[in-house]
Design a protein around this motif. Structure first.
Motif, PDB file in Angstrom:
ATOM      1  N   ARG A 252       0.832  -1.213   0.000  1.00 17.16           N
ATOM      2  CA  ARG A 252       0.000   0.000   0.000  1.00 17.16           C
ATOM      3  C   ARG A 252       0.862   1.256   0.000  1.00 17.16           C
ATOM      4  O   ARG A 252       0.583   2.210  -0.724  1.00 17.16           O
ATOM      5  CB  ARG A 252      -0.925  -0.004   1.213  1.00 17.16           C
ATOM      6  CG  ARG A 252      -1.791   1.245   1.317  1.00 17.16           C
ATOM      7  CD  ARG A 252      -2.783   1.152   2.457  1.00 17.16           C
ATOM      8  NE  ARG A 252      -3.748   0.094   2.241  1.00 17.16           N
ATOM      9  CZ  ARG A 252      -4.747  -0.195   3.075  1.00 17.16           C
ATOM     10  NH1 ARG A 252      -4.894   0.519   4.187  1.00 17.16           N
ATOM     11  NH2 ARG A 252      -5.589  -1.166   2.814  1.00 17.16           N
ATOM     12  N   ARG A 253       1.932   1.275   0.805  1.00 19.60           N
ATOM     13  CA  ARG A 253       2.820   2.430   0.821  1.00 19.60           C
ATOM     14  C   ARG A 253       3.778   2.415  -0.363  1.00 19.60           C
ATOM     15  O   ARG A 253       4.140   3.472  -0.889  1.00 19.60           O
ATOM     16  CB  ARG A 253       3.621   2.494   2.134  1.00 19.60           C
ATOM     17  CG  ARG A 253       2.805   2.558   3.397  1.00 19.60           C
ATOM     18  CD  ARG A 253       1.689   3.565   3.398  1.00 19.60           C
ATOM     19  NE  ARG A 253       2.067   4.900   2.958  1.00 19.60           N
ATOM     20  CZ  ARG A 253       1.176   5.835   2.626  1.00 19.60           C
ATOM     21  NH1 ARG A 253      -0.121   5.581   2.660  1.00 19.60           N
ATOM     22  NH2 ARG A 253       1.580   7.024   2.245  1.00 19.60           N
ATOM     23  N   TRP A 254       4.198   1.247  -0.780  1.00 20.70           N
ATOM     24  CA  TRP A 254       5.083   1.169  -1.946  1.00 20.70           C
ATOM     25  C   TRP A 254       4.416   1.773  -3.180  1.00 20.70           C
ATOM     26  O   TRP A 254       5.075   2.406  -4.007  1.00 20.70           O
ATOM     27  CB  TRP A 254       5.477  -0.284  -2.219  1.00 20.70           C
ATOM     28  CG  TRP A 254       6.238  -0.938  -1.113  1.00 20.70           C
ATOM     29  CD1 TRP A 254       6.877  -0.325  -0.063  1.00 20.70           C
ATOM     30  CD2 TRP A 254       6.416  -2.341  -0.907  1.00 20.70           C
ATOM     31  NE1 TRP A 254       7.445  -1.257   0.762  1.00 20.70           N
ATOM     32  CE2 TRP A 254       7.185  -2.499   0.278  1.00 20.70           C
ATOM     33  CE3 TRP A 254       6.007  -3.490  -1.606  1.00 20.70           C
ATOM     34  CZ2 TRP A 254       7.552  -3.766   0.758  1.00 20.70           C
ATOM     35  CZ3 TRP A 254       6.378  -4.751  -1.128  1.00 20.70           C
ATOM     36  CH2 TRP A 254       7.137  -4.874   0.044  1.00 20.70           C
ATOM     37  N   ARG A 255       3.106   1.572  -3.284  1.00 18.72           N
ATOM     38  CA  ARG A 255       2.391   2.140  -4.432  1.00 18.72           C
ATOM     39  C   ARG A 255       2.479   3.667  -4.471  1.00 18.72           C
ATOM     40  O   ARG A 255       2.295   4.280  -5.524  1.00 18.72           O
ATOM     41  CB  ARG A 255       0.912   1.726  -4.397  1.00 18.72           C
ATOM     42  CG  ARG A 255       0.661   0.272  -4.751  1.00 18.72           C
ATOM     43  CD  ARG A 255      -0.829  -0.044  -4.716  1.00 18.72           C
ATOM     44  NE  ARG A 255      -1.573   0.817  -5.626  1.00 18.72           N
ATOM     45  CZ  ARG A 255      -1.710   0.598  -6.929  1.00 18.72           C
ATOM     46  NH1 ARG A 255      -1.148  -0.456  -7.488  1.00 18.72           N
ATOM     47  NH2 ARG A 255      -2.411   1.421  -7.675  1.00 18.72           N
ATOM     48  N   GLN A 256       2.734   4.277  -3.344  1.00 17.84           N
ATOM     49  CA  GLN A 256       2.862   5.730  -3.264  1.00 17.84           C
ATOM     50  C   GLN A 256       4.280   6.211  -3.571  1.00 17.84           C
ATOM     51  O   GLN A 256       4.567   7.404  -3.461  1.00 17.84           O
ATOM     52  CB  GLN A 256       2.468   6.209  -1.860  1.00 17.84           C
ATOM     53  CG  GLN A 256       1.070   5.817  -1.440  1.00 17.84           C
ATOM     54  CD  GLN A 256       0.003   6.430  -2.331  1.00 17.84           C
ATOM     55  OE1 GLN A 256       0.139   7.565  -2.776  1.00 17.84           O
ATOM     56  NE2 GLN A 256      -1.053   5.679  -2.584  1.00 17.84           N
ATOM     57  N   GLY A 257       5.168   5.283  -3.942  1.00 19.83           N
ATOM     58  CA  GLY A 257       6.552   5.658  -4.191  1.00 19.83           C
ATOM     59  C   GLY A 257       7.356   5.797  -2.914  1.00 19.83           C
ATOM     60  O   GLY A 257       8.280   6.614  -2.842  1.00 19.83           O
ATOM     61  N   GLU A 258       7.033   4.994  -1.915  1.00 22.66           N
ATOM     62  CA  GLU A 258       7.701   5.047  -0.617  1.00 22.66           C
ATOM     63  C   GLU A 258       8.330   3.700  -0.282  1.00 22.66           C
ATOM     64  O   GLU A 258       7.854   2.653  -0.710  1.00 22.66           O
ATOM     65  CB  GLU A 258       6.712   5.388   0.503  1.00 22.66           C
ATOM     66  CG  GLU A 258       6.022   6.721   0.374  1.00 22.66           C
ATOM     67  CD  GLU A 258       4.886   6.867   1.367  1.00 22.66           C
ATOM     68  OE1 GLU A 258       4.145   7.861   1.248  1.00 22.66           O
ATOM     69  OE2 GLU A 258       4.714   5.991   2.252  1.00 22.66           O
ATOM     70  N   VAL A 259       9.371   3.748   0.517  1.00 26.38           N
ATOM     71  CA  VAL A 259       9.928   2.570   1.179  1.00 26.38           C
ATOM     72  C   VAL A 259      10.406   3.025   2.550  1.00 26.38           C
ATOM     73  O   VAL A 259      11.143   4.013   2.656  1.00 26.38           O
ATOM     74  CB  VAL A 259      11.096   1.950   0.387  1.00 26.38           C
ATOM     75  CG1 VAL A 259      11.938   1.049   1.279  1.00 26.38           C
ATOM     76  CG2 VAL A 259      10.582   1.145  -0.803  1.00 26.38           C
ATOM     77  N   THR A 260       9.981   2.322   3.596  1.00 22.84           N
ATOM     78  CA  THR A 260      10.376   2.660   4.959  1.00 22.84           C
ATOM     79  C   THR A 260      11.149   1.495   5.561  1.00 22.84           C
ATOM     80  O   THR A 260      10.697   0.354   5.531  1.00 22.84           O
ATOM     81  CB  THR A 260       9.145   2.981   5.823  1.00 22.84           C
ATOM     82  OG1 THR A 260       8.499   4.147   5.301  1.00 22.84           O
ATOM     83  CG2 THR A 260       9.537   3.241   7.271  1.00 22.84           C
ATOM     84  N   VAL A 261      12.313   1.812   6.129  1.00 22.55           N
ATOM     85  CA  VAL A 261      13.191   0.795   6.701  1.00 22.55           C
ATOM     86  C   VAL A 261      13.452   1.135   8.168  1.00 22.55           C
ATOM     87  O   VAL A 261      13.455   2.307   8.565  1.00 22.55           O
ATOM     88  CB  VAL A 261      14.512   0.705   5.895  1.00 22.55           C
ATOM     89  CG1 VAL A 261      15.266   2.023   5.921  1.00 22.55           C
ATOM     90  CG2 VAL A 261      15.392  -0.433   6.377  1.00 22.55           C
ATOM     91  N   ARG A 262      13.678   0.128   8.970  1.00 23.78           N
ATOM     92  CA  ARG A 262      13.949   0.330  10.389  1.00 23.78           C
ATOM     93  C   ARG A 262      15.231   1.152  10.564  1.00 23.78           C
ATOM     94  O   ARG A 262      16.255   0.874   9.922  1.00 23.78           O
ATOM     95  CB  ARG A 262      14.076  -1.018  11.102  1.00 23.78           C
ATOM     96  CG  ARG A 262      14.109  -0.916  12.627  1.00 23.78           C
ATOM     97  CD  ARG A 262      14.334  -2.292  13.249  1.00 23.78           C
ATOM     98  NE  ARG A 262      13.291  -3.237  12.898  1.00 23.78           N
ATOM     99  CZ  ARG A 262      12.127  -3.356  13.519  1.00 23.78           C
ATOM    100  NH1 ARG A 262      11.844  -2.541  14.532  1.00 23.78           N
ATOM    101  NH2 ARG A 262      11.248  -4.266  13.137  1.00 23.78           N
ATOM    102  N   TRP A 263      15.178   2.159  11.435  1.00 23.74           N
ATOM    103  CA  TRP A 263      16.334   3.024  11.666  1.00 23.74           C
ATOM    104  C   TRP A 263      17.574   2.232  12.071  1.00 23.74           C
ATOM    105  O   TRP A 263      18.683   2.513  11.615  1.00 23.74           O
ATOM    106  CB  TRP A 263      16.005   4.065  12.741  1.00 23.74           C
ATOM    107  CG  TRP A 263      17.225   4.714  13.339  1.00 23.74           C
ATOM    108  CD1 TRP A 263      17.791   4.433  14.543  1.00 23.74           C
ATOM    109  CD2 TRP A 263      18.031   5.745  12.749  1.00 23.74           C
ATOM    110  NE1 TRP A 263      18.905   5.210  14.747  1.00 23.74           N
ATOM    111  CE2 TRP A 263      19.069   6.032  13.656  1.00 23.74           C
ATOM    112  CE3 TRP A 263      17.979   6.453  11.550  1.00 23.74           C
ATOM    113  CZ2 TRP A 263      20.050   6.989  13.407  1.00 23.74           C
ATOM    114  CZ3 TRP A 263      18.955   7.415  11.293  1.00 23.74           C
ATOM    115  CH2 TRP A 263      19.966   7.672  12.214  1.00 23.74           C
ATOM    116  N   SER A 264      17.401   1.249  12.917  1.00 23.29           N
ATOM    117  CA  SER A 264      18.557   0.487  13.437  1.00 23.29           C
ATOM    118  C   SER A 264      19.364  -0.166  12.325  1.00 23.29           C
ATOM    119  O   SER A 264      20.561  -0.426  12.501  1.00 23.29           O
ATOM    120  CB  SER A 264      18.102  -0.551  14.458  1.00 23.29           C
ATOM    121  OG  SER A 264      17.176  -1.462  13.863  1.00 23.29           O
ATOM    122  N   ALA A 265      18.736  -0.438  11.183  1.00 21.99           N
ATOM    123  CA  ALA A 265      19.434  -1.054  10.067  1.00 21.99           C
ATOM    124  C   ALA A 265      20.351  -0.088   9.335  1.00 21.99           C
ATOM    125  O   ALA A 265      21.312  -0.503   8.683  1.00 21.99           O
ATOM    126  CB  ALA A 265      18.438  -1.668   9.077  1.00 21.99           C
TER     127      ALA A 265
END
Length: 271
Positions: A252-265
């Motif tokens: 659902r968020r990828w379709r918006q042109g987004e990718v969210t990754v955990r900060w710790s990584a």
């Protein structure tokens, strides 16, 4: 209207002025993400939640737009306070005040009564040294209400490319990469918009460099999906990336042109 100030009389705002560059719709991607991801938190607030647009710049467009988007897409009770360290910018914004929207003179002390549910600081920390970031983050997070959110990041002048860090009272949580897919050649194009905590760490041996390298490789591997459109190629890229990196969102968020990754990584060793 929200209270104008909670800063003791005679004290000076904390911070230094930004260039003030701003444009209508510049922060639309960040606003859209905030409403989608943090909207439920705003709605759970017993009282009308306060959102702070910290360092809105030479014109009040981003604060005006934040009020509209949060009231339309998150919680209609939301109040927005625009906070600026330049007094002339505050005075210039005052004619735009309305129900739920006020402008105050201040800085990182966030001079609003109570604890905000949201602080958005876009394009504010780029002028600071990297070793100042953690202290600013800690100061702003300490102002948040329980369950509140600080969103700090950078975008280009017209909002096509954006990277931001989301933090709670406990500290950083996630990093989000957001872009207008039609203008993207490769995901690492977003490197120039990394927030201050990460932009100087995009070198071999650092986690953010490895992440962007793998992002580009997944994008290249997904090239056959380009015939279906940039969105489908991005979705496939994100799905492949999720096999090796702790992505915190989905299709659902990828379709918006987004990718969210955990900060710790992605966090540098000093954080």
């Amino acid at each position: 209207m929200a209270p104008r100030t909670a800063r003791p009389a005679g004290t000076r705002p904390v911070g230094t002025p930004t260039r003030g560059t701003t444009n209508p719709n510049r922060l639309r991607r960040m606003d859209r993400w905030i409403a989608a991801v943090h909207g439920a938190g705003l709605r759970r607030a017993e009282r009308a939640p306060t959102a702070v647009d910290l360092g809105y710049g030479a014109a009040p467009w981003t604060a005006v737009e934040l009020l509209r988007r949060l009231r339309d897409d998150a919680d209609p009770r939301t109040r927005v306070v625009g906070v600026e360290i330049e007094p002339a910018r505050v005075e210039a914004a005052r004619p735009y005040e309305r129900d739920g929207l006020t402008f105050v003179h201040g800085g990182f002390e966030v001079p609003v009564d109570g604890s905000p549910a949201l602080i958005r600081a876009a394009n504010v920390l780029r002028q600071y040294d990297e070793d100042q970031v953690a202290a600013v983050w800690a100061r702003l997070c300490a102002r948040l209400a329980p369950g509140g959110l600080l969103v700090e990041g950078t975008c280009d002048e017209i909002g096509r490319r954006h990277v931001w860090v989301a933090l709670g009272p406990e500290g950083p949580r996630t990093v989000t990469f957001a872009t207008r897919l039609a203008s993207l050649e490769r995901p690492s194009d977003l490197a120039e918009r990394l927030p201050k905590a990460l932009i100087h760490r995009n070198v071999p041996g650092e986690p953010v460099h490895a992440f962007l390298r793998d992002f580009d490789r997944a994008w290249a591997a997904a090239a056959p999906y380009a015939s279906l459109g940039a969105r489908q190629r991005w979705i496939r890229t994100a799905a492949d990336l999720a096999a090796d990196w702790p992505l915190m969102d989905g299709r659902r968020r990828w379709r918006q042109g987004e990718v969210t990754v955990r900060w710790s990584a992605l966090a540098p060793g000093s954080y």
